[in-house]
Design a protein around this motif. Structure first.
Motif, PDB file in Angstrom:
ATOM      1  N   ASP A  81      -4.285  -7.178  10.210  1.00 18.87           N
ATOM      2  CA  ASP A  81      -3.936  -6.092   9.386  1.00 18.87           C
ATOM      3  C   ASP A  81      -2.640  -6.319   8.719  1.00 18.87           C
ATOM      4  OD1 ASP A  81      -5.496  -4.489  10.842  1.00 18.87           O
ATOM      5  OD2 ASP A  81      -4.407  -3.593  12.388  1.00 18.87           O
ATOM      6  N   LEU A 115      -6.185   0.861   7.446  1.00 24.31           N
ATOM      7  CA  LEU A 115      -5.432   0.068   8.602  1.00 24.31           C
ATOM      8  C   LEU A 115      -5.270   1.276   9.747  1.00 24.31           C
ATOM      9  CD1 LEU A 115      -2.873  -1.883   6.923  1.00 24.31           C
ATOM     10  CD2 LEU A 115      -4.769  -2.815   8.023  1.00 24.31           C
ATOM     11  N   SER A 119      -7.200   0.913  13.327  1.00 28.53           N
ATOM     12  CA  SER A 119      -6.353   0.925  14.483  1.00 28.53           C
ATOM     13  C   SER A 119      -6.661   1.779  15.596  1.00 28.53           C
ATOM     14  CB  SER A 119      -5.106   1.044  14.036  1.00 28.53           C
ATOM     15  OG  SER A 119      -4.463  -0.343  13.313  1.00 28.53           O
ATOM     16  N   PHE A 152       0.330  -1.716  15.008  1.00 25.29           N
ATOM     17  CA  PHE A 152      -0.022  -0.603  14.377  1.00 25.29           C
ATOM     18  C   PHE A 152       1.352  -0.032  13.809  1.00 25.29           C
ATOM     19  CE2 PHE A 152      -0.026   4.108  13.755  1.00 25.29           C
ATOM     20  CZ  PHE A 152      -0.647   4.312  12.461  1.00 25.29           C
ATOM     21  N   ASP A 155       3.476  -2.775  12.006  1.00 22.19           N
ATOM     22  CA  ASP A 155       2.908  -2.821  10.365  1.00 22.19           C
ATOM     23  C   ASP A 155       3.380  -1.825   9.671  1.00 22.19           C
ATOM     24  OD1 ASP A 155       1.663  -5.452  10.642  1.00 22.19           O
ATOM     25  OD2 ASP A 155      -0.274  -4.621  11.185  1.00 22.19           O
TER      26      ASP A 155
END
Length: 171
Positions: A81, A115, A119, A152, A155
């Motif tokens: 990711d 993403l 996720s 998650f 990021d």
């Protein structure tokens, strides 16, 4: 005997994961063609497992076989990711000449949806394992889901401010 096997496994997994992280760091520096961005990428890649193990230590306090492999299992997904986000960020900076803020917006616009969808799918999928009556599977599913959730968040909410801070001179 099972405790001895578990202890050896935990030590081996931690050593192997550390070696993998060092190798991944070198690959990221090479692939992204930037020592600074390669080093920045380590932070959101290390945070998820660290926080997860910290939470596990506070609430459970015992590391079993399933728990010891979590960092190795999730490392690839977490790094993937981060690489997607950073590669789009660097594309916008280098190829399109965008400033830091616009490059972050570009990265979110191009890979942000993918993403968060992947996720969520992975988090929900591993969360199902948490309901297993077999403790090893339940622990593995729960910890993997927690780690992926923290990744998650890292990021989406930690990596962009890091980029803003460390690429500040280009703003």
């Amino acid at each position: 005997m099972f405790a001895h096997i578990g202890q050896r496994n935990i030590k081996s997994m931690l050593f192997g994961t550390t070696i993998a992280l060092v190798l991944i760091s070198f690959i990221l520096v090479f692939a992204l063609r930037s020592i600074k961005i390669g080093l920045i990428s380590l932070i959101p890649n290390l945070i998820p497992a660290t926080i997860t193990f910290g939470l596990w230590g506070i609430f459970v306090g015992q590391v079993g076989l399933a728990v010891s492999v979590i960092a190795a299992i999730t490392l690839g997904i977490v790094v993937d990711d981060t690489i997607h986000f950073l590669s789009k960020y660097l594309h916008a900076r280098r190829k399109e000449g965008r400033n830091v803020e616009d490059a972050i917006r570009y990265a979110f616009a191009t890979v942000g949806t993918a993403l968060w969808i992947t996720s969520v799918a992975l988090i929900v999928g591993f969360s199902v394992l948490a309901f297993s009556s077999f403790k090893v599977n339940a622990d593995l599913g729960l910890l993997t889901a927690i780690t992926l959730f923290i990744a998650f968040l890292a990021d989406f909410f930690f990596l962009p401010p890091l980029l803003l801070k460390f690429e500040e001179k280009d703003r």
